[in-house]
Design a protein around this motif. Structure first.
Motif, PDB file in Angstrom:
ATOM      1  N   ASP A  20       0.852  -1.180   0.000  1.00  0.00           N
ATOM      2  CA  ASP A  20       0.000   0.000   0.000  1.00  0.00           C
ATOM      3  C   ASP A  20       0.892   1.236   0.000  1.00  0.00           C
ATOM      4  O   ASP A  20       1.762   1.369   0.866  1.00  0.00           O
ATOM      5  CB  ASP A  20      -0.909  -0.001   1.227  1.00  0.00           C
ATOM      6  CG  ASP A  20      -1.810   1.208   1.264  1.00  0.00           C
ATOM      7  OD1 ASP A  20      -1.418   2.229   1.875  1.00  0.00           O
ATOM      8  OD2 ASP A  20      -2.897   1.138   0.680  1.00  0.00           O
ATOM      9  N   PRO A  21       0.753   2.160  -0.957  1.00  0.00           N
ATOM     10  CA  PRO A  21       1.671   3.304  -1.035  1.00  0.00           C
ATOM     11  C   PRO A  21       1.729   4.128   0.251  1.00  0.00           C
ATOM     12  O   PRO A  21       2.808   4.552   0.680  1.00  0.00           O
ATOM     13  CB  PRO A  21       1.110   4.117  -2.210  1.00  0.00           C
ATOM     14  CG  PRO A  21       0.383   3.116  -3.044  1.00  0.00           C
ATOM     15  CD  PRO A  21      -0.193   2.132  -2.086  1.00  0.00           C
ATOM     16  N   GLY A  22       0.578   4.385   0.869  1.00  0.00           N
ATOM     17  CA  GLY A  22       0.580   5.172   2.096  1.00  0.00           C
ATOM     18  C   GLY A  22       1.300   4.481   3.236  1.00  0.00           C
ATOM     19  O   GLY A  22       2.121   5.093   3.937  1.00  0.00           O
ATOM     20  N   ILE A  23       1.007   3.202   3.443  1.00  0.00           N
ATOM     21  CA  ILE A  23       1.670   2.450   4.510  1.00  0.00           C
ATOM     22  C   ILE A  23       3.156   2.285   4.203  1.00  0.00           C
ATOM     23  O   ILE A  23       4.003   2.358   5.099  1.00  0.00           O
ATOM     24  CB  ILE A  23       0.991   1.082   4.695  1.00  0.00           C
ATOM     25  CG1 ILE A  23      -0.479   1.275   5.066  1.00  0.00           C
ATOM     26  CG2 ILE A  23       1.704   0.284   5.774  1.00  0.00           C
ATOM     27  CD1 ILE A  23      -0.705   2.100   6.312  1.00  0.00           C
ATOM     28  N   PHE A  24       3.470   2.086   2.924  1.00  0.00           N
ATOM     29  CA  PHE A  24       4.874   1.937   2.546  1.00  0.00           C
ATOM     30  C   PHE A  24       5.650   3.219   2.863  1.00  0.00           C
ATOM     31  O   PHE A  24       6.743   3.172   3.438  1.00  0.00           O
ATOM     32  CB  PHE A  24       4.971   1.608   1.052  1.00  0.00           C
ATOM     33  CG  PHE A  24       6.384   1.535   0.547  1.00  0.00           C
ATOM     34  CD1 PHE A  24       7.147   0.394   0.734  1.00  0.00           C
ATOM     35  CD2 PHE A  24       6.958   2.611  -0.117  1.00  0.00           C
ATOM     36  CE1 PHE A  24       8.453   0.319   0.270  1.00  0.00           C
ATOM     37  CE2 PHE A  24       8.252   2.543  -0.594  1.00  0.00           C
ATOM     38  CZ  PHE A  24       9.000   1.395  -0.392  1.00  0.00           C
ATOM     39  N   ALA A  25       5.100   4.386   2.478  1.00  0.00           N
ATOM     40  CA  ALA A  25       5.787   5.649   2.756  1.00  0.00           C
ATOM     41  C   ALA A  25       5.917   5.877   4.260  1.00  0.00           C
ATOM     42  O   ALA A  25       6.974   6.310   4.746  1.00  0.00           O
ATOM     43  CB  ALA A  25       5.027   6.804   2.102  1.00  0.00           C
ATOM     44  N   PHE A  26       4.862   5.571   5.007  1.00  0.00           N
ATOM     45  CA  PHE A  26       4.921   5.746   6.458  1.00  0.00           C
ATOM     46  C   PHE A  26       5.976   4.841   7.080  1.00  0.00           C
ATOM     47  O   PHE A  26       6.756   5.263   7.949  1.00  0.00           O
ATOM     48  CB  PHE A  26       3.552   5.446   7.072  1.00  0.00           C
ATOM     49  CG  PHE A  26       3.535   5.466   8.565  1.00  0.00           C
ATOM     50  CD1 PHE A  26       3.507   6.665   9.260  1.00  0.00           C
ATOM     51  CD2 PHE A  26       3.562   4.272   9.293  1.00  0.00           C
ATOM     52  CE1 PHE A  26       3.488   6.681  10.646  1.00  0.00           C
ATOM     53  CE2 PHE A  26       3.549   4.282  10.675  1.00  0.00           C
ATOM     54  CZ  PHE A  26       3.512   5.486  11.356  1.00  0.00           C
ATOM     55  N   ALA A  27       6.058   3.581   6.629  1.00  0.00           N
ATOM     56  CA  ALA A  27       7.037   2.646   7.174  1.00  0.00           C
ATOM     57  C   ALA A  27       8.461   3.068   6.842  1.00  0.00           C
ATOM     58  O   ALA A  27       9.366   3.002   7.684  1.00  0.00           O
ATOM     59  CB  ALA A  27       6.763   1.235   6.645  1.00  0.00           C
ATOM     60  N   MET A  28       8.681   3.523   5.608  1.00  0.00           N
ATOM     61  CA  MET A  28      10.031   3.942   5.223  1.00  0.00           C
ATOM     62  C   MET A  28      10.485   5.172   6.013  1.00  0.00           C
ATOM     63  O   MET A  28      11.620   5.235   6.502  1.00  0.00           O
ATOM     64  CB  MET A  28      10.083   4.247   3.724  1.00  0.00           C
ATOM     65  CG  MET A  28       9.849   3.040   2.818  1.00  0.00           C
ATOM     66  SD  MET A  28      11.113   1.741   2.984  1.00  0.00           S
ATOM     67  CE  MET A  28      10.195   0.518   3.957  1.00  0.00           C
ATOM     68  N   VAL A  29       9.608   6.162   6.163  1.00  0.00           N
ATOM     69  CA  VAL A  29       9.972   7.378   6.897  1.00  0.00           C
ATOM     70  C   VAL A  29      10.214   7.064   8.369  1.00  0.00           C
ATOM     71  O   VAL A  29      11.106   7.639   9.005  1.00  0.00           O
ATOM     72  CB  VAL A  29       8.886   8.457   6.729  1.00  0.00           C
ATOM     73  CG1 VAL A  29       9.183   9.675   7.600  1.00  0.00           C
ATOM     74  CG2 VAL A  29       8.779   8.873   5.277  1.00  0.00           C
ATOM     75  N   SER A  30       9.440   6.127   8.929  1.00  0.00           N
ATOM     76  CA  SER A  30       9.632   5.766  10.335  1.00  0.00           C
ATOM     77  C   SER A  30      10.984   5.098  10.571  1.00  0.00           C
ATOM     78  O   SER A  30      11.490   5.098  11.700  1.00  0.00           O
ATOM     79  CB  SER A  30       8.509   4.837  10.792  1.00  0.00           C
ATOM     80  OG  SER A  30       8.556   3.594  10.090  1.00  0.00           O
ATOM     81  N   ILE A  31      11.581   4.530   9.521  1.00  0.00           N
ATOM     82  CA  ILE A  31      12.927   3.966   9.639  1.00  0.00           C
ATOM     83  C   ILE A  31      13.985   5.025   9.338  1.00  0.00           C
ATOM     84  O   ILE A  31      15.043   5.070   9.973  1.00  0.00           O
ATOM     85  CB  ILE A  31      13.086   2.759   8.695  1.00  0.00           C
ATOM     86  CG1 ILE A  31      12.130   1.637   9.106  1.00  0.00           C
ATOM     87  CG2 ILE A  31      14.523   2.245   8.707  1.00  0.00           C
ATOM     88  CD1 ILE A  31      12.138   0.451   8.158  1.00  0.00           C
ATOM     89  N   ILE A  32      13.689   5.915   8.410  1.00  0.00           N
ATOM     90  CA  ILE A  32      14.658   6.953   8.039  1.00  0.00           C
ATOM     91  C   ILE A  32      14.984   7.857   9.221  1.00  0.00           C
ATOM     92  O   ILE A  32      16.116   8.349   9.344  1.00  0.00           O
ATOM     93  CB  ILE A  32      14.115   7.762   6.841  1.00  0.00           C
ATOM     94  CG1 ILE A  32      14.060   6.880   5.590  1.00  0.00           C
ATOM     95  CG2 ILE A  32      14.965   8.998   6.572  1.00  0.00           C
ATOM     96  CD1 ILE A  32      13.368   7.522   4.413  1.00  0.00           C
TER      97      ILE A  32
END
Length: 371
Positions: free
Chosen positions: A69-81
């Protein structure tokens, strides 16, 4: 003696055992604070969107960790960044001079070496992942799709995955190896501990965790052998980008939720990692890569006791002539002593009895006699 990557903190001139543990506690606090801010911001965005069931759908997708899911993917990536600013700021607060040595033994990111390692990773992982897809195609026709959602996912992958991969390497291989390496000399324990923690952060089934552990062990070994994070970052970025791009079109499952994985599925990763290690070692020797830091100056030795202030210089009249032995007789006075007449007054100005009073007239010998 030259210093390897995992001992950079321990062999620094201004090292203290409390610095990196305190920085680790601060980094965890900063990371959780940033994560709370991200969650609240995402909830606000979903609430403003106004779609029916928006918040509930977002929480449900987050719980399922649907990375397609694009929204969940972006949220997960930023939470790691956000791990990068958390670790860097904590280290800079406690030990600012050492923060740059979390990147390499030269205190910087070596971009030329990073690009060389990326080319190696593209060749090795491209063959391994392509071979795995070909093996799956041999059992049946491949199903894939390319939609607008797939295009958005590919754009997000290209923008966020390199930062996410670098953040994990900076936190686990950069800070983690040096944190444990500041207490033990051998690289074995730092490699094992960071690999286990890295694998535990992934929500996969058993053989998926084994695959991640093989990758983490390889990344840690490359970091110590090359003296920096460049090789590990390159391999991590190429691996994740390939998997998520193929996952965006439905060719592979990057989430690791498939339950039919076995030892055979880990074999391509093991072979690819072995090839990457061999090629990176060869290229490091060929380019003369700096893999260790030059010896640091010795630490200053603290004083044993309180320092004694210097005595002030002695001032005063010059010392007299040196004494001689046996003692000599005192020299005669420079002027002879004149005996006082018996009828001399006791002090100057006193009148001798029988002499004229002051103011009386008389001859020169009869005037007042003053001593």
């Amino acid at each position: 003696m030259a210093t390897r990557f995992h001992r950079l903190a321990r062999e620094s001139t201004d090292f203290a055992h409390w610095k990196l543990p305190v920085a680790a506690v601060l980094a965890v606090c900063f990371f959780f604070a940033a994560s709370i801010v991200l969650v609240l911001g995402a909830l606000v965005v979903v609430a403003i969107d106004g779609s029916p069931g928006g918040v509930d759908d977002f929480l449900d997708a987050t719980a399922r960790f649907d990375l397609l899911d694009p929204g969940i993917f972006a949220f997960a990536m930023v939470s790691i960044i956000v791990m990068v600013p958390s670790v860097w700021s904590a280290t800079a607060i406690v030990w600012r001079r050492h923060a740059r040595y979390l990147l390499s033994v030269e205190g910087r990111l070596r971009w030329g070496w990073l690009a060389r390692c990326a080319l190696i990773a593209v060749g090795a992982l491209g063959v391994a992942i392509g071979g795995a897809v070909a093996m799956e195609a041999s059992t049946g026709p491949l199903t894939y799709e390319f939609t607008g959602r797939s295009a958005l996912m590919i754009v997000l992958v290209l923008l966020l995955v390199p930062l996410q991969s670098a953040a994990e390497e900076y936190a686990f291989r950069g800070f983690g190896l040096q944190l444990i390496g500041s207490w033990v000399r051998s690289p074995v324990l730092p490699l094992l501990v960071t690999t286990l923690v890295f694998a535990a952060g992934h929500i996969y089934e058993f053989w998926g965790l084994v695959d991640v552990a093989v990758f983490g062990l390889t990344a840690g070994w490359l970091t110590i052998r090359t003296g920096g994070l460049e090789a590990a970052i390159a391999v991590h970025v190429v691996n994740n980008v390939l998997l998520f791009v193929l996952g965006a079109v439905g060719l592979v499952d990057p989430t690791g939720e498939q339950g039919d994985l076995g030892p055979v599925d880990v074999l391509p990763t093991v072979v690819a990692m072995a090839v990457i290690v061999a090629l990176v070692e060869w290229q490091a020797r060929r380019v003369g890569l700096v893999t260790e830091r030059a010896p640091q100056p010795p630490r200053p030795v603290p004083p044993v006791g309180p320092a004694t202030p210097p005595r002030p210089p002695v001032t005063g009249p010059p010392a007299g002539p040196p004494m001689s032995w046996p003692p000599q007789a005192a020299p005669p006075p420079r002027h002879p002593v004149v005996p006082v007449p018996p009828n001399a007054p006791d002090y100057p100005g006193q009148l001798t009895p029988g002499w004229p009073r002051p103011g009386e007239r008389g001859s020169g010998d009869e005037r007042v006699r003053r001593w």
